[in-house]
Design an enzyme around this catalytic site. Structure first.
Site, PDB file in Angstrom:
ATOM      1  N   GLY A 224       0.782  -1.249   0.055  1.00 29.81           N
ATOM      2  CA  GLY A 224      -0.198  -0.066   0.081  1.00 29.81           C
ATOM      3  C   GLY A 224       0.741   1.212  -0.061  1.00 29.81           C
ATOM      4  N   CYS A 225       0.268   2.434  -0.225  1.00 26.12           N
ATOM      5  CA  CYS A 225       1.224   3.579  -0.368  1.00 26.12           C
ATOM      6  C   CYS A 225       1.453   3.834   1.045  1.00 26.12           C
ATOM      7  CB  CYS A 225       0.115   4.904  -1.044  1.00 26.12           C
ATOM      8  SG  CYS A 225      -1.318   5.111  -0.406  1.00 26.12           S
ATOM      9  N   TYR A 226       0.507   4.128   2.056  1.00 22.80           N
ATOM     10  CA  TYR A 226       1.286   4.315   3.237  1.00 22.80           C
ATOM     11  C   TYR A 226       2.117   3.480   3.863  1.00 22.80           C
ATOM     12  CZ  TYR A 226      -2.647   7.918   3.212  1.00 22.80           C
ATOM     13  OH  TYR A 226      -3.493   9.144   2.997  1.00 22.80           O
TER      14      TYR A 226
ATOM     15  N   PHE B 247       7.592  10.547  -0.762  1.00 21.76           N
ATOM     16  CA  PHE B 247       7.430   9.912  -1.984  1.00 21.76           C
ATOM     17  C   PHE B 247       6.135  10.099  -2.636  1.00 21.76           C
ATOM     18  CE2 PHE B 247       5.666   7.089   1.685  1.00 21.76           C
ATOM     19  CZ  PHE B 247       4.690   6.368   1.008  1.00 21.76           C
TER      20      PHE B 247
ATOM     21  N   THR C 227       4.156   1.408   2.523  1.00 22.57           N
ATOM     22  CA  THR C 227       5.272   1.779   1.973  1.00 22.57           C
ATOM     23  C   THR C 227       6.458   2.615   2.766  1.00 22.57           C
ATOM     24  OG1 THR C 227       4.932   1.420  -0.288  1.00 22.57           O
ATOM     25  CG2 THR C 227       6.669   2.401  -0.077  1.00 22.57           C
TER      26      THR C 227
END
Length: 310
Positions: free
Chosen positions: A116-118, A287, A120
Site C-alpha cells: 500500500g502507499c502509506y 514519496f 511503503t
C-alpha cells in the site's frame, strides 16, 4: 522467443492508468488490456488472464480476489495492486528494499502483492529499525501521513478537479475509527508486536505523501538516539537506487517537508530529525503515492519478475 504478455486488468483507475502510461512504449513486453465492452465480462476476463504471462491486477479487493481465483493456467504470474492479499502468507510482499533477499524472492514469485502507499513509507522506516533491535517491537507506534487526493482514486480526482472542485476540502483527516485497512499490513511487515495508531489525511494537492513517525528516546535502549537510528537506515538502504536516506546535515537544515518533491518518480526519501534537548526523534518518508506507493512499485516488481520469467 516472443516477448512476454503483460495483461493489466483494470486500467481505468488512477493506478492502472499510470501503470499503462509507464509501460505503453516498452518494446520488451506485449502490453494487453481489454476493450471497454469486455471489461465486465467474467468469461472474457478469465480468458485474458489465463492467456498472459504476467497479470497486473488494478481492481477493488473483491474483484482482485475473484480475478486471482479465476487463474487455472499454472504458468501465469500475478502482481496484485489491491490490498486483497497484502497479509496473505501465500503471496510475496512486493517491497524489494524491505529486507535482504526480498528482491530475489519477488523475482522468483508467482504471486506478488504490491504494498500500500502509506505502508511503503511506514514499513520503510520501521522494519529496518525493528529488525536491528533498535526499536522494540512493542513500542507504542503512532503514524501520521498526508497524501494527495489521488489516493482516494477517481472519486478524489473528480472531487478536486471536477465541476465542484471549488468546494473540495483543503485538508481532511480521516480514519478516525482507527481501523484503516492498511494498519494490519504495517504491523505485519514492520514486525510490530502490537497494532500501531495510524492517522491518515488528504491534502488539496494531486499526488505525493509525507509520512512521519515520532519516537521518544526515553522508551528506547540507552545509547540509541537519532544518529544511531540514522546509521541503521543508511546501512540498510545503501546501494538501493529507489530509497535514499538524507544525510543528517541535510535533514537538520530542512524547515519543511514537501510531499510533492518526488512526484513522477519511483523514489522515496527517508529522514531522521532529532531534538536532543527534548529527547525526541521524528522519522519521515516522502514519496509519490502513485509512484513508489503504487504504479512505480508495480513496474519495479514487474521488471524483477521479468528477469526470472519462466
Amino acid at each position: 522467443m516472443s516477448s512476454p504478455i503483460v495483461f493489466i486488468d483494470g486500467d481505468q483507475g488512477t493506478t492502472g492508468l499510470q501503470i499503462h502510461e509507464r509501460l505503453r512504449n516498452r518494446t520488451d513486453i506485449r502490453l494487453f488490456t481489454l476493450p471497454a465492452a469486455d471489461r465486465k465480462d467474467p468469461q472474457r476476463r478469465a480468458e485474458a488472464i489465463n492467456a498472459c504471462d504476467i497479470a497486473i491486477l488494478c481492481l477493488p479487493d473483491a474483484a482482485a480476489r475473484e480475478a486471482a481465483n479465476s487463474i487455472t493456467n499454472p504458468a501465469v504470474r500475478v502482481i496484485d495492486a489491491s490490498s486483497a492479499h497484502r497479509t496473505h502468507p501465500d503471496w510475496t510482499y512486493g517491497f524489494p528494499e524491505m529486507t535482504k533477499g526480498q528482491s530475489e524472492r519477488i523475482a522468483r514469485a508467482r504471486r506478488v502483492t504490491n504494498p500500500g502507499c502509506y505502508p511503503t513509507g511506514a514499513i520503510g522506516l520501521l522494519h529496518p529499525l525493528v529488525q536491528a533491535g533498535l526499536l522494540p517491537d512493542h513500542y507504542p507506534i503512532s503514524i501520521h501521513a498526508v497524501s494527495g487526493y489521488s489516493g482516494q482514486g477517481r472519486a478524489g480526482v473528480e472531487k478536486h478537479e471536477g465541476p465542484e472542485a471549488i468546494s473540495a476540502p483543503a485538508f481532511q483527516v480521516y480514519g478516525l475509527e482507527l481501523a484503516h485497512k492498511h494498519t494490519p499490513e504495517i504491523q505485519q511487515h514492520a514486525g510490530l508486536a502490537q497494532r500501531p495508531i495510524f492517522v491518515p489525511a488528504y491534502g488539496a494537492f494531486r499526488q505525493g505523501i509525507v509520512l512521519t513517525v515520532p519516537l521518544a528516546l526515553r522508551l528506547l535502549a540507552p545509547g540509541v538516539d537519532g544518529r544511531v537510528l540514522h546509521t541503521c537506515l543508511s546501512r540498510h538502504y545503501a546501494g538501493m537506487p529507489h530509497v535514499s536516506v538524507l544525510p543528517l546535515s541535510e535533514s537538520s537544515a530542512l524547515k519543511h517537508l514537501d510531499p510533492q518533491v518526488l512526484n513522477g518518480t519511483n523514489d522515496m526519501y527517508l529522514s531522521v530529525f532529532q531534538n536532543e534537548a527534548h529527547g525526541q526523534v521524528l522519522l519521515s518518508a516522502v514519496f509519490d503515492n502513485l509512484g513508489k506507493g503504487a504504479s512505480g512499485a508495480a513496474v519495479q516488481n514487474l521488471d524483477l519478475m521479468l528477469t526470472h520469467q519462466q
